[in-house]
Design a protein around this motif. Structure first.
Motif, PDB file in Angstrom:
ATOM      1  N   PHE A   1       0.677  -1.376   0.022  1.00 22.02           N
ATOM      2  CA  PHE A   1      -0.009  -0.156   0.121  1.00 22.02           C
ATOM      3  C   PHE A   1       1.005   1.292   0.042  1.00 22.02           C
ATOM      4  N   PRO A   2       0.390   2.154  -1.002  1.00 20.76           N
ATOM      5  CA  PRO A   2       1.305   3.494  -0.743  1.00 20.76           C
ATOM      6  C   PRO A   2       0.816   4.217   0.556  1.00 20.76           C
ATOM      7  N   VAL A   3       1.613   5.024   1.363  1.00 20.66           N
ATOM      8  CA  VAL A   3       1.263   5.299   2.587  1.00 20.66           C
ATOM      9  C   VAL A   3       1.310   6.845   2.519  1.00 20.66           C
ATOM     10  N   SER A   4       0.243   7.764   3.021  1.00 20.77           N
ATOM     11  CA  SER A   4       0.265   8.992   3.287  1.00 20.77           C
ATOM     12  C   SER A   4       1.144   9.602   4.248  1.00 20.77           C
ATOM     13  N   THR A   5       1.392  10.737   4.485  1.00 17.43           N
ATOM     14  CA  THR A   5       2.116  11.364   5.325  1.00 17.43           C
ATOM     15  C   THR A   5       1.344  11.832   6.508  1.00 17.43           C
ATOM     16  N   GLU A   6       0.199  11.991   6.535  1.00 14.87           N
ATOM     17  CA  GLU A   6      -0.503  12.602   7.319  1.00 14.87           C
ATOM     18  C   GLU A   6      -1.736  11.611   8.154  1.00 14.87           C
TER      19      GLU A   6
ATOM     20  N   PHE B   1      -7.369   4.310   6.019  1.00 12.42           N
ATOM     21  CA  PHE B   1      -7.181   4.677   4.675  1.00 12.42           C
ATOM     22  C   PHE B   1      -7.902   5.811   4.455  1.00 12.42           C
ATOM     23  N   THR B   2      -7.177   6.551   3.352  1.00  6.16           N
ATOM     24  CA  THR B   2      -7.845   7.970   2.907  1.00  6.16           C
ATOM     25  C   THR B   2      -7.634   7.949   1.520  1.00  6.16           C
ATOM     26  N   ARG B   3      -7.612   9.253   1.006  1.00  6.45           N
ATOM     27  CA  ARG B   3      -7.539   9.585  -0.343  1.00  6.45           C
ATOM     28  C   ARG B   3      -6.526  10.744  -0.412  1.00  6.45           C
ATOM     29  N   ASP B   4      -5.741  10.531  -1.340  1.00  2.00           N
ATOM     30  CA  ASP B   4      -4.433  11.604  -1.622  1.00  2.00           C
ATOM     31  C   ASP B   4      -4.456  11.603  -3.290  1.00  2.00           C
TER      32      ASP B   4
ATOM     33  N   ALA C   1      -2.894   4.399   2.235  1.00  2.00           N
ATOM     34  CA  ALA C   1      -2.797   3.888   3.793  1.00  2.00           C
ATOM     35  C   ALA C   1      -2.306   5.245   4.553  1.00  2.00           C
ATOM     36  N   THR C   2      -2.886   5.334   5.731  1.00  2.00           N
ATOM     37  CA  THR C   2      -2.650   6.125   6.712  1.00  2.00           C
ATOM     38  C   THR C   2      -1.382   5.626   7.596  1.00  2.00           C
ATOM     39  N   PRO C   3      -0.647   6.609   8.209  1.00  2.65           N
ATOM     40  CA  PRO C   3       0.461   6.234   9.125  1.00  2.65           C
ATOM     41  C   PRO C   3      -0.186   5.293  10.151  1.00  2.65           C
ATOM     42  N   LEU C   4      -1.599   5.616  10.733  1.00  2.00           N
ATOM     43  CA  LEU C   4      -2.206   4.970  11.652  1.00  2.00           C
ATOM     44  C   LEU C   4      -2.372   3.252  11.338  1.00  2.00           C
ATOM     45  N   PHE C   5      -2.527   2.933   9.637  1.00  2.00           N
ATOM     46  CA  PHE C   5      -2.414   1.478   9.241  1.00  2.00           C
ATOM     47  C   PHE C   5      -1.100   0.994   9.582  1.00  2.00           C
TER      48      PHE C   5
END
Length: 333
Positions: free
Chosen positions: A171-176, A183-186, A192-196
């Motif tokens: 999964f690509p991971v966001s920074t925020e 999971f979120t949209r970027d 994926a978010t860092p929480l994942f």
């Protein structure tokens, strides 16, 4: 041999599920910063529940089994403190916001219980079928003790964890962090978010701890019910304990050494049991009561020595210990 009725299992599991539900409500559905007063109250509550269960269990099944339960509980509780060290490292590494830390801890506790339940079933079956598994478990604990002692002043390399690296590839991971979402949209893409990643890291660490803690408690008792109860009640109070002692963990500079000694002691106990059963009845075994005294003594000495050390040297900081050297240190050598 301990005989536990189906009703006892149902009551025990029901109580654990109810307590988990309370933790879930507190940590997942109502995220908030946990203060010292709240953490103290919940820690006392969970310890009181564990003690009450042990006393009732001993009154019903006898104090021999009761001693096994309390010894196993103390072993698991002491190992769970090392869990807290690693949780602190994970929270720091991924800069988890305080309002989401309860959610992460609750997930970690639930996952740890599931993994330990699986390992308990498998471990009990192996011990019943093959007596040499006592030797295997004993050697595993001795190896773990040696590795933990060798790397007692290190921290586990969370981002180099195989499970975390695998998740990053998938999964690509966001920074925020996005309001606690996994999971979120970027830019229109699902990421994926860092929480994942934090939850993945917690899961990987839980797996490693289960591989160590289950053989350790089987070194105290071979009764699957007691092993499960020890693990469940030790883990249930972990969320509150985290917020209660996370500021004090740095002072327990000799904890990793103490845990290494405890694991080594239980490893020797398992090997002696195997020798007594499979080789010669003349080989002495270590009684459960003696194990309880030794483990409590080690923990007391470690705690006092740590406090004396940090009082004389305030710059001294505790480390959770690791089973292998950090990658960059290995490369340097």
């Amino acid at each position: 041999m301990l005989e536990v009725s189906a009703l006892e299992w149902v009551i025990t599991l029901g109580a654990i599920v109810a307590l988990l539900a309370i933790d879930l409500v507190q940590g997942w559905l109502r995220p908030h910063k946990v203060g010292f007063k709240e953490a103290t109250a919940w820690s006392v509550f969970y310890i009181a529940v564990a003690i009450a269960f042990g006393v009732i269990f001993a009154m019903v099944h006898g104090w021999d089994f009761g001693t096994q339960y309390f010894t196993g509980y103390i072993v698991e509780k002491s190992l769970s403190v090392d869990n807290l060290f690693v949780f602190v490292v994970i929270m720091t590494t991924f800069a988890v916001p305080e309002e989401h830390q309860q959610k992460v801890l609750t997930f970690g506790i639930v996952l740890a219980l599931i993994m330990r339940a699986i390992f308990i079933v498998v471990g009990a079956a192996l011990l019943n079928l093959f007596s040499f598994m006592f030797l295997v478990f004993g050697v595993l604990l001795l190896w773990t003790a040696v590795q933990l002692y060798r790397h007692k002043d290190e921290e586990p390399d969370i981002e180099d964890n195989m499970v975390v690296k695998g998740a990053k590839r998938l999964f690509p991971v966001s920074t925020e962090y996005d309001a606690g979402k996994l999971f979120t949209r970027d830019n229109g893409k699902r990421v994926a978010t860092p929480l994942f990643l934090v939850l993945v890291a917690i899961g990987g660490i839980d797996l490693l701890f289960a591989l160590d803690s289950i053989p350790a408690v089987f070194g105290v008792t071979q009764e699957a019910y007691i092993v499960f109860a020890c693990n469940a009640f030790a883990l249930l109070g972990l969320r509150a304990l985290f917020f209660l002692v996370k500021g004090l963990l740095d002072r327990l500079v000799y904890l990793s050494t103490g845990l290494a000694i405890i694991l080594g002691f239980i490893g020797v106990k398992l090997v002696l049991h195997w020798l007594h059963v499979d080789i010669s009845p003349s080989v002495p075994e270590i009684p459960t009561m003696l194990s309880l005294v030794v483990i409590l003594g080690i923990l007391a000495i470690v705690t006092v020595a740590s406090l004396i050390k940090t009082r004389g040297d305030p710059a001294a900081k505790a480390k959770p210990g690791s089973l292998r050297a950090r990658k960059e240190r290995t490369e340097q050598n």
